[in-house]
Scaffold this motif. Structure first.
Motif, PDB file in Angstrom:
ATOM      1  N   GLN A 278      -0.254 141.749-122.490  1.00  0.00           N
ATOM      2  CA  GLN A 278       0.932 141.013-122.053  1.00  0.00           C
ATOM      3  C   GLN A 278       0.576 139.534-122.083  1.00  0.00           C
ATOM      4  OE1 GLN A 278       3.951 141.323-121.810  1.00  0.00           O
ATOM      5  NE2 GLN A 278       4.918 140.739-119.906  1.00  0.00           N
ATOM      6  N   PHE A 279       1.255 138.764-122.937  1.00  0.00           N
ATOM      7  CA  PHE A 279       0.990 137.324-123.065  1.00  0.00           C
ATOM      8  C   PHE A 279       2.166 136.526-122.537  1.00  0.00           C
ATOM      9  CE2 PHE A 279       1.843 133.457-125.581  1.00  0.00           C
ATOM     10  CZ  PHE A 279       0.794 132.682-125.118  1.00  0.00           C
ATOM     11  N   VAL A 280       1.879 135.538-121.716  1.00  0.00           N
ATOM     12  CA  VAL A 280       2.922 134.659-121.185  1.00  0.00           C
ATOM     13  C   VAL A 280       2.419 133.219-121.209  1.00  0.00           C
ATOM     14  CG1 VAL A 280       4.362 134.070-119.204  1.00  0.00           C
ATOM     15  CG2 VAL A 280       3.829 136.462-119.669  1.00  0.00           C
ATOM     16  N   PRO A 281       3.099 132.315-121.926  1.00  0.00           N
ATOM     17  CA  PRO A 281       2.755 130.897-121.848  1.00  0.00           C
ATOM     18  C   PRO A 281       3.340 130.294-120.575  1.00  0.00           C
ATOM     19  CG  PRO A 281       4.476 131.249-123.484  1.00  0.00           C
ATOM     20  CD  PRO A 281       4.143 132.590-122.914  1.00  0.00           C
ATOM     21  N   MET A 282       2.528 129.621-119.797  1.00  0.00           N
ATOM     22  CA  MET A 282       2.968 129.147-118.485  1.00  0.00           C
ATOM     23  C   MET A 282       4.116 128.148-118.588  1.00  0.00           C
ATOM     24  SD  MET A 282       0.622 127.728-115.329  1.00  0.00           S
ATOM     25  CE  MET A 282      -0.108 129.317-114.967  1.00  0.00           C
ATOM     26  N   TRP A 283       4.090 127.285-119.607  1.00  0.00           N
ATOM     27  CA  TRP A 283       5.123 126.258-119.693  1.00  0.00           C
ATOM     28  C   TRP A 283       6.495 126.862-119.974  1.00  0.00           C
ATOM     29  CZ3 TRP A 283       8.026 125.694-124.119  1.00  0.00           C
ATOM     30  CH2 TRP A 283       7.485 126.223-125.308  1.00  0.00           C
TER      31      TRP A 283
ATOM     32  N   LEU B 112      -8.849 152.926-124.167  1.00  0.00           N
ATOM     33  CA  LEU B 112      -9.555 152.873-122.894  1.00  0.00           C
ATOM     34  C   LEU B 112      -8.611 152.565-121.731  1.00  0.00           C
ATOM     35  CD1 LEU B 112     -12.641 150.799-124.116  1.00  0.00           C
ATOM     36  CD2 LEU B 112     -12.583 153.258-123.631  1.00  0.00           C
ATOM     37  N   PRO B 113      -9.043 152.821-120.491  1.00  0.00           N
ATOM     38  CA  PRO B 113      -8.227 152.473-119.319  1.00  0.00           C
ATOM     39  C   PRO B 113      -8.276 150.973-119.050  1.00  0.00           C
ATOM     40  CG  PRO B 113     -10.310 153.403-118.604  1.00  0.00           C
ATOM     41  CD  PRO B 113     -10.281 153.542-120.104  1.00  0.00           C
ATOM     42  N   LEU B 114      -7.584 150.215-119.884  1.00  0.00           N
ATOM     43  CA  LEU B 114      -7.672 148.752-119.842  1.00  0.00           C
ATOM     44  C   LEU B 114      -6.356 148.124-120.263  1.00  0.00           C
ATOM     45  CD1 LEU B 114      -9.447 146.094-119.681  1.00  0.00           C
ATOM     46  CD2 LEU B 114      -9.927 146.458-122.116  1.00  0.00           C
ATOM     47  N   SER B 115      -5.931 147.111-119.521  1.00  0.00           N
ATOM     48  CA  SER B 115      -4.822 146.243-119.919  1.00  0.00           C
ATOM     49  C   SER B 115      -5.322 144.806-119.925  1.00  0.00           C
ATOM     50  CB  SER B 115      -3.636 146.364-118.957  1.00  0.00           C
ATOM     51  OG  SER B 115      -2.924 147.561-119.165  1.00  0.00           O
ATOM     52  N   ILE B 116      -4.732 143.979-120.781  1.00  0.00           N
ATOM     53  CA  ILE B 116      -5.153 142.582-120.926  1.00  0.00           C
ATOM     54  C   ILE B 116      -3.958 141.668-120.674  1.00  0.00           C
ATOM     55  CG2 ILE B 116      -6.162 140.860-122.468  1.00  0.00           C
ATOM     56  CD1 ILE B 116      -7.411 143.222-124.037  1.00  0.00           C
TER      57      ILE B 116
ATOM     58  N   LYS C 191     -10.204 155.041-112.415  1.00  0.00           N
ATOM     59  CA  LYS C 191     -10.259 153.585-112.481  1.00  0.00           C
ATOM     60  C   LYS C 191      -9.495 153.090-113.700  1.00  0.00           C
ATOM     61  CE  LYS C 191     -14.696 152.897-110.106  1.00  0.00           C
ATOM     62  NZ  LYS C 191     -14.148 152.070-109.019  1.00  0.00           N
ATOM     63  N   TYR C 192      -8.731 152.034-113.491  1.00  0.00           N
ATOM     64  CA  TYR C 192      -8.021 151.371-114.588  1.00  0.00           C
ATOM     65  C   TYR C 192      -8.295 149.883-114.455  1.00  0.00           C
ATOM     66  CZ  TYR C 192      -4.358 150.476-118.042  1.00  0.00           C
ATOM     67  OH  TYR C 192      -3.684 150.095-119.178  1.00  0.00           O
ATOM     68  N   PHE C 193      -8.655 149.239-115.545  1.00  0.00           N
ATOM     69  CA  PHE C 193      -9.128 147.861-115.504  1.00  0.00           C
ATOM     70  C   PHE C 193      -8.069 146.901-116.054  1.00  0.00           C
ATOM     71  CE2 PHE C 193     -12.725 150.632-115.471  1.00  0.00           C
ATOM     72  CZ  PHE C 193     -13.632 150.041-114.605  1.00  0.00           C
ATOM     73  N   VAL C 194      -7.998 145.742-115.419  1.00  0.00           N
ATOM     74  CA  VAL C 194      -7.032 144.715-115.814  1.00  0.00           C
ATOM     75  C   VAL C 194      -7.787 143.412-116.035  1.00  0.00           C
ATOM     76  CG1 VAL C 194      -4.917 143.495-115.206  1.00  0.00           C
ATOM     77  CG2 VAL C 194      -5.268 145.841-114.395  1.00  0.00           C
ATOM     78  N   LEU C 195      -7.834 142.963-117.276  1.00  0.00           N
ATOM     79  CA  LEU C 195      -8.525 141.723-117.638  1.00  0.00           C
ATOM     80  C   LEU C 195      -7.514 140.590-117.749  1.00  0.00           C
ATOM     81  CD1 LEU C 195     -10.934 140.015-118.691  1.00  0.00           C
ATOM     82  CD2 LEU C 195     -10.416 140.897-120.990  1.00  0.00           C
ATOM     83  N   LEU C 196      -7.694 139.548-116.958  1.00  0.00           N
ATOM     84  CA  LEU C 196      -6.873 138.339-117.041  1.00  0.00           C
ATOM     85  C   LEU C 196      -7.635 137.283-117.820  1.00  0.00           C
ATOM     86  CD1 LEU C 196      -4.470 136.502-116.168  1.00  0.00           C
ATOM     87  CD2 LEU C 196      -5.796 135.947-114.118  1.00  0.00           C
ATOM     88  N   ILE C 197      -7.075 136.843-118.953  1.00  0.00           N
ATOM     89  CA  ILE C 197      -7.660 135.761-119.753  1.00  0.00           C
ATOM     90  C   ILE C 197      -6.757 134.544-119.613  1.00  0.00           C
ATOM     91  CG2 ILE C 197      -8.368 134.988-122.042  1.00  0.00           C
ATOM     92  CD1 ILE C 197      -8.734 137.877-122.862  1.00  0.00           C
ATOM     93  N   ILE C 198      -7.347 133.416-119.200  1.00  0.00           N
ATOM     94  CA  ILE C 198      -6.572 132.176-119.064  1.00  0.00           C
ATOM     95  C   ILE C 198      -7.121 131.188-120.083  1.00  0.00           C
ATOM     96  CG2 ILE C 198      -5.619 130.530-117.413  1.00  0.00           C
ATOM     97  CD1 ILE C 198      -6.889 132.246-115.189  1.00  0.00           C
ATOM     98  N   THR C 199      -6.247 130.655-120.921  1.00  0.00           N
ATOM     99  CA  THR C 199      -6.704 129.810-122.031  1.00  0.00           C
ATOM    100  C   THR C 199      -5.717 128.689-122.307  1.00  0.00           C
ATOM    101  OG1 THR C 199      -7.400 129.844-124.366  1.00  0.00           O
ATOM    102  CG2 THR C 199      -5.576 131.279-123.748  1.00  0.00           C
TER     103      THR C 199
END
Length: 593
Positions: free
Chosen positions: A542-547, A500-504, A472-480
């Motif tokens: 991985q950070f991406v500003p939507m604008w 840990l097996p985690l990407s953000i 298992k590998y986990f992917v956390l999506l944070i929207i702010t």
């Protein structure tokens, strides 16, 4: 893509040698191939059979226009696919090479050649302003760079050439050639479907000193010689400053890069100069088989330079190349893992701070439009969720909110989005969307913006999974919408979670200044450091500003997910985790000499 930087840092950092910015991880072109593998797997599992041949495109240019006053242009190329409606879809960007009008870019582009289709391509070349040299190429705004010209052709025009190389004249957009802007050459090769990779540690001794007040700053460039005689750069080591006996970080080359063990290679050693005029310290021609022999017999190979006495002859130098380690190994692909029992488990955390605005107001970032038009939060949830849900068998996703005031008056920085006190999981992307809409009616927007609690919560789930499963590998999506106020705690949580097996994935919505967020993303080649001085094991953010993605041909989802296969592979390879159902014979690799 966060892969290749300008030759200010790009000259000092490794490119295309199994690392990015000198850090462990697959090369940029490998990550692009993994994404194509995933698309291929998706088509096949849905009964669709795409008839195509994977090709790798290499780009070089000659006699570009010089727009700089005190130096030469710093060129970067961008490749686009032209759609039926005339719109351009960006396929990728090369690294920036400093101070040259004749660049040979190392970044490669994988594209699927369809015999039955006309596939128009457009190539644009830009001179990158000096102030952007430390910016990841994927974040560069092309309208702020100097445009050097463009060329276009169909993919079939390239592959039908005898040497699969096509040279095109650059011109200004939508106008005939008025002045000579130089040329761009595109070379295509079929990709080699092999898991074989070689890891080497190379060093040199007795290199010539080209500097006056210090010693040379050497780096190695390896190029593959193809049948036509053209040499294609495939990797470049980092620079070792002020050293005539350098040892470089391990190099990992796949068979896709070197072709075969007998394929001729050109190995060049240069003295790095910031002006881009790197001085040749020597070169030699060999093959992977000959490099293996150097390692096995523990001998060195002398470098040569063109003789100044007899034209066409070479002068042998005192400097030598040694191979201290040569190890063949099986390098499984992203698809090998995904198609053999590994899952990507999706998690999401949503910002409920007051800076988003009253959800009942059309001006709010949280406004739910009765017409069905998605707000920025919903766009990110649907876009990322619909891609990742195929890699999660039960489609039960943990979903949280943070920064909201609960019914008891307290502010929570990690609450279950579905309103349950015990259960954080919801079913499917639809479950996230409905829980999000429900929470907007039950939770009062408050603050401040803290990431630490949700990252620690996700890390706890990822850590717990290791006790019962390694697939298992986990992917956390944070929207702010805002800048975090717990920067120290957030950095500490990310550094701790890097084991840990985690990407953000972090999406910035709204018009806030997200400069502080970019620190969390190691796209500058420098890994994150905690308050105690611990360095992150790997880049997991991985950070991406939507604008910033508005007006770009690449979508917010593509930009968010482009580094995920590479981050996943870095994790499993560093722990020698193999695909669960891999054939036993494939799982064994040769031992180091």
């Amino acid at each position: 893509m966060g892969g290749c930087f300008s030759d200010v840092n790009g000259g000092q950092a490794a490119v295309g040698v199994g690392s990015r910015g000198g850090l462990a991880g697959p090369p940029l072109e490998a990550a692009q191939q993994e994404l194509n593998d995933a698309v291929d797997h998706f088509l096949h599992t849905h009964g669709l059979r795409g008839l195509y041949i994977p090709l790798e495109l290499s780009l070089s240019a000659s006699k570009l226009l010089d727009l700089d006053v005190l130096s030469k242009s710093d060129p970067m190329a961008v490749i686009y696919a032209k759609k039926l409606d005339g719109m351009l879809e960006e396929l990728g960007r090369t690294e920036v090479i400093m101070n040259t009008l004749n660049p040979a870019w190392i970044t490669k582009f994988t594209i699927n050649y369809h015999f039955e289709m006309v596939q128009p391509l457009v190539f644009r070349v830009y001179d990158i302003d000096t102030k952007y040299h430390n910016t990841s190429v994927k974040m560069l705004k092309l309208n702020e760079q100097d445009y050097l010209g463009e060329a276009s052709c169909a993919l079939s025009e390239i592959v039908t050439k005898h040497e699969r190389s096509l040279t095109l004249k650059l011109k200004y957009r939508n106008s005939p050639p008025a002045v000579h802007l130089g040329t761009i050459t595109v070379h295509a090769e079929e990709t080699v479907a092999s898991r074989t990779a070689v890891e080497m540690i190379v060093r040199c001794c007795h290199l010539e000193n080209k500097d006056v007040f210090s010693k040379s700053d050497p780096f190695i460039r390896i190029s593959r010689v193809v049948e036509s005689g053209i040499s294609i750069p495939v990797c470049k080591t980092e620079v070792v400053n002020n050293n005539l006996n350098p040892v470089w970080k391990p190099i990992t080359l796949t068979m896709q890069q070197f072709g075969s063990k007998e394929n001729p290679l050109i190995i060049e050693c240069f003295d790095f100069n910031a002006n881009g005029k790197h001085a040749l310290l020597g070169e030699l021609q060999g093959s992977m088989a000959e490099l293996e022999k150097l390692s096995r017999e523990k001998i060195g190979a002398h470098f040569y330079v063109p003789s100044s006495v007899r034209q066409g002859h070479k002068k042998m130098l005192k400097g030598q190349l040694f191979v201290d380690k040569f190890c063949e190994k099986i390098q499984y692909s992203f698809l090998d893992y995904i198609s053999n029992g590994f899952e990507l488990n999706f998690m999401v955390a949503i910002d409920f701070t007051a800076s988003n605005g009253n959800p009942r107001s059309p001006d709010s970032l949280h406004y739910i439009d009765p017409s069905g038009r998605l707000n920025s939060y919903q766009q990110a949830i649907v876009g990322v969720g619909e891609v990742l849900q195929f890699y999660d068998t039960d489609k039960r996703f943990p979903a949280w909110g943070f920064g909201g005031r609960m019914s008891d008056g307290s502010v929570s920085h990690c609450f279950n989005l579905n309103g349950s006190l015990d259960e954080c999981e919801v079913v499917g992307v639809e479950g996230i969307m409905s829980s999000y809409a429900m929470a907007l009616h039950n939770v009062i927007l408050a603050g401040p913006t803290l990431f630490g609690p949700v990252i620690n919560k996700a890390a706890a789930i990822a850590s717990k999974s290791l006790s019962y499963s390694h697939n298992k590998y986990f992917v956390l999506l944070i929207i702010t919408d805002g800048v975090i106020t717990d920067a120290v705690e957030t950095k500490d949580a990310i550094v701790k979670a890097s084991d840990l097996p985690l990407s953000i994935l972090i999406v910035g919505v709204g018009g806030a200044d997200f400069k502080q967020m970019e620190i969390l993303d190691a796209d500058d080649g420098k890994r994150l450091e905690s308050s105690t001085g611990r360095i992150a094991t790997r880049d997991i953010v991985q950070f991406v500003p939507m604008w910033e993605m508005q007006g770009r041909q690449i979508s917010i989802v593509q930009s968010l997910l482009e580094e995920l296969p590479g981050q996943f592979l870095t994790y499993v390879r560093s722990r020698d985790i193999k695909p669960i159902f891999a054939h036993p014979a494939a799982a064994s690799a040769s031992q180091p000499n």
